[in-house]
Design an enzyme around this catalytic site. Sequence first.
Site, short mmCIF file in Angstrom:
data_model
loop_
_atom_site.label_atom_id
_atom_site.label_comp_id
_atom_site.label_asym_id
_atom_site.label_seq_id
_atom_site.Cartn_x
_atom_site.Cartn_y
_atom_site.Cartn_z
N LYS A 13 0.96 -9.18 -9.53
CA LYS A 13 1.28 -8.62 -8.62
C LYS A 13 1.34 -7.59 -9.42
O LYS A 13 0.44 -6.41 -8.98
CB LYS A 13 2.86 -9.05 -7.56
CG LYS A 13 2.84 -10.63 -7.41
CD LYS A 13 3.63 -9.95 -6.20
CE LYS A 13 5.60 -10.06 -6.88
NZ LYS A 13 5.76 -11.55 -8.27
N ARG A 88 9.71 -11.56 1.33
CA ARG A 88 10.03 -12.63 0.78
C ARG A 88 10.74 -13.63 1.14
O ARG A 88 10.61 -14.45 1.10
CB ARG A 88 10.61 -11.68 -0.85
CG ARG A 88 10.14 -12.14 -1.93
CD ARG A 88 10.85 -11.24 -3.39
NE ARG A 88 10.12 -10.28 -3.69
CZ ARG A 88 10.16 -9.46 -4.65
NH1 ARG A 88 10.12 -10.54 -5.76
NH2 ARG A 88 9.18 -9.11 -5.09
N ARG A 127 5.94 -10.20 -21.39
CA ARG A 127 5.50 -8.91 -20.57
C ARG A 127 6.25 -7.59 -21.80
O ARG A 127 7.43 -7.52 -21.89
CB ARG A 127 6.05 -9.55 -19.26
CG ARG A 127 6.06 -7.37 -18.98
CD ARG A 127 6.77 -7.70 -17.08
NE ARG A 127 7.59 -8.63 -16.67
CZ ARG A 127 7.64 -8.33 -15.58
NH1 ARG A 127 7.12 -8.50 -15.10
NH2 ARG A 127 8.62 -8.63 -15.16
N ARG A 161 12.06 -5.70 -19.30
CA ARG A 161 13.36 -5.16 -17.84
C ARG A 161 14.37 -6.35 -18.12
O ARG A 161 14.45 -7.58 -18.54
CB ARG A 161 12.09 -6.24 -17.02
CG ARG A 161 11.62 -4.79 -16.03
CD ARG A 161 10.51 -5.41 -14.97
NE ARG A 161 11.35 -6.56 -14.42
CZ ARG A 161 11.25 -6.96 -13.35
NH1 ARG A 161 8.86 -6.21 -13.16
NH2 ARG A 161 11.17 -7.58 -12.15
N ARG A 172 15.33 -16.04 -11.09
CA ARG A 172 14.82 -16.03 -10.11
C ARG A 172 12.86 -16.33 -9.53
O ARG A 172 13.30 -16.74 -8.82
CB ARG A 172 14.37 -14.80 -11.12
CG ARG A 172 14.65 -13.81 -10.53
CD ARG A 172 13.93 -12.70 -12.09
NE ARG A 172 12.47 -12.18 -11.67
CZ ARG A 172 11.05 -11.68 -13.22
NH1 ARG A 172 12.26 -11.53 -14.12
NH2 ARG A 172 10.02 -11.43 -12.68
P1 AP5 Z 1 3.09 -8.83 -13.64
O1 AP5 Z 1 1.57 -8.22 -13.34
O2 AP5 Z 1 3.93 -8.14 -14.24
O3 AP5 Z 1 4.19 -10.12 -12.31
P2 AP5 Z 1 5.12 -10.01 -11.38
O4 AP5 Z 1 3.74 -10.70 -10.57
O5 AP5 Z 1 4.73 -8.48 -10.87
O6 AP5 Z 1 6.03 -10.32 -11.99
P3 AP5 Z 1 7.54 -9.33 -11.96
O7 AP5 Z 1 8.19 -9.62 -12.47
O8 AP5 Z 1 7.24 -7.65 -11.32
O9 AP5 Z 1 7.96 -9.90 -10.02
P4 AP5 Z 1 9.10 -10.63 -9.34
O10 AP5 Z 1 8.32 -10.48 -8.02
O11 AP5 Z 1 10.22 -11.19 -10.03
O12 AP5 Z 1 9.88 -8.86 -9.67
P5 AP5 Z 1 9.80 -7.68 -8.49
O13 AP5 Z 1 10.19 -6.20 -9.20
O14 AP5 Z 1 8.52 -7.39 -7.59
O15 AP5 Z 1 2.89 -9.82 -14.64
C1 AP5 Z 1 3.36 -10.57 -15.70
C2 AP5 Z 1 2.71 -10.74 -17.50
O16 AP5 Z 1 1.63 -11.73 -17.27
C3 AP5 Z 1 2.85 -9.45 -17.83
O17 AP5 Z 1 2.94 -9.66 -18.94
C4 AP5 Z 1 1.50 -9.82 -17.98
O18 AP5 Z 1 0.33 -8.44 -18.64
C5 AP5 Z 1 1.22 -10.61 -17.98
N1 AP5 Z 1 -0.19 -10.91 -16.81
C6 AP5 Z 1 -0.46 -11.11 -16.15
N2 AP5 Z 1 -1.83 -11.69 -15.40
C7 AP5 Z 1 -1.90 -12.50 -16.34
C8 AP5 Z 1 -3.12 -13.40 -16.00
N3 AP5 Z 1 -4.33 -13.46 -15.69
N4 AP5 Z 1 -3.01 -14.01 -17.21
C9 AP5 Z 1 -2.12 -13.94 -18.52
N5 AP5 Z 1 -1.07 -12.88 -18.33
C10 AP5 Z 1 -1.14 -12.29 -17.01
O19 AP5 Z 1 11.42 -7.76 -8.17
C11 AP5 Z 1 12.30 -7.89 -9.04
C12 AP5 Z 1 14.28 -8.12 -8.33
O20 AP5 Z 1 14.20 -6.84 -6.93
C13 AP5 Z 1 13.85 -9.69 -7.54
O21 AP5 Z 1 13.89 -10.63 -8.63
C14 AP5 Z 1 14.48 -8.76 -7.07
O22 AP5 Z 1 16.00 -8.92 -7.07
C15 AP5 Z 1 14.50 -7.14 -6.32
N6 AP5 Z 1 13.50 -7.55 -5.20
C16 AP5 Z 1 12.14 -7.26 -5.05
N7 AP5 Z 1 11.47 -6.85 -3.90
C17 AP5 Z 1 11.88 -7.68 -3.04
C18 AP5 Z 1 12.84 -8.09 -1.48
N8 AP5 Z 1 11.08 -8.01 -1.16
N9 AP5 Z 1 14.02 -8.55 -1.03
C19 AP5 Z 1 14.85 -9.04 -1.41
N10 AP5 Z 1 14.64 -8.85 -3.33
C20 AP5 Z 1 14.00 -7.96 -3.75
#
Ligand code: AP5
Length: 217
Positions: A13, A88, A127, A161, A172
């Site tokens: 994402k 989510r 990552r 992270r 997660r």
């Molecule tokens: P990356 O692009 O970083 O993946 P991502 O989908 O953004 O993953 P996140 O870990 O950020 O998602 P998340 O939903 O857990 O975290 P968030 O910050 O939203 O890619 C991952 C890796 O793969 C990278 O190293 C990249 O280079 C590589 N990659 C990417 N594309 C690739 C490809 N095509 N091929 C190969 N490699 C690739 O949320 C964190 C926390 O916040 C949650 O756990 C929760 O506690 C809280 N939170 C956030 N939003 C909410 C919500 N709406 N409700 C409740 N709690 C929430």
Amino acid sequence: MNLILMGLPGAGKGTQAEKIVDAYHLAHISTGDMFREAMAEETKVGLEAKKYMDNGNLVPDEVTSALVKERLQKPDTNVGYMLDGFPRTIAQAEALETIASELQKPVDAVINIDVDPAVLVDRLSGRFICRTCGATYHKLYNKPKVEGTCDRCGGHDFYQREDDKPETVKNRLAVNIKMNTPLLDFYRGKGLLYTVNGEQDIDLVFDEIKLILSKLN
Ligand code: AP5
Ligand code: ZN
């Protein structure tokens, strides 16, 4: 254009969000980034969110939806927004319906980046992130062009992270997998859902997204 970017943790994402906002000039709203900023500033929301994020659990719906409501009122979202990591849960999706309708900023499409959960642990554990601009890299799949230097800002300081530790990653993923199917059904039912194959090269994933967006207008 108002979009939602969905996908399990590590689906890509954040990686695709960077490309989409650069190309389409949308306001990027990542609830994860907003919570991490609030944590760093030790605000009330940040301290509350930390209790959940550190274990890989979801922050309560009321806290998250209130944050998004406030953010969507800012004028930069008038030209279009892209929500990354929100909603989510069904409760969040319903809250968003109300917020978006009150503000007259309805969602045009939901893009789901589909990746087999088995691939995700590897993605998250490899990552690393630029401390200066937030650009995301992977030690094997998405390295900076010059080792140790951020492609985007030229910075040299990277970090991992807190919630990418193996114990947290497991929870997660489990928490998000459980919530994902009903949410996909919700948006499929509204005719807004588009799914892209997230298990191909990063630029090919972006090509698929561009193709979908080109057909929207
Ligand atoms: P990356 O692009 O970083 O993946 P991502 O989908 O953004 O993953 P996140 O870990 O950020 O998602 P998340 O939903 O857990 O975290 P968030 O910050 O939203 O890619 C991952 C890796 O793969 C990278 O190293 C990249 O280079 C590589 N990659 C990417 N594309 C690739 C490809 N095509 N091929 C190969 N490699 C690739 O949320 C964190 C926390 O916040 C949650 O756990 C929760 O506690 C809280 N939170 C956030 N939003 C909410 C919500 N709406 N409700 C409740 N709690 C929430
Ligand atoms: Zn950078």
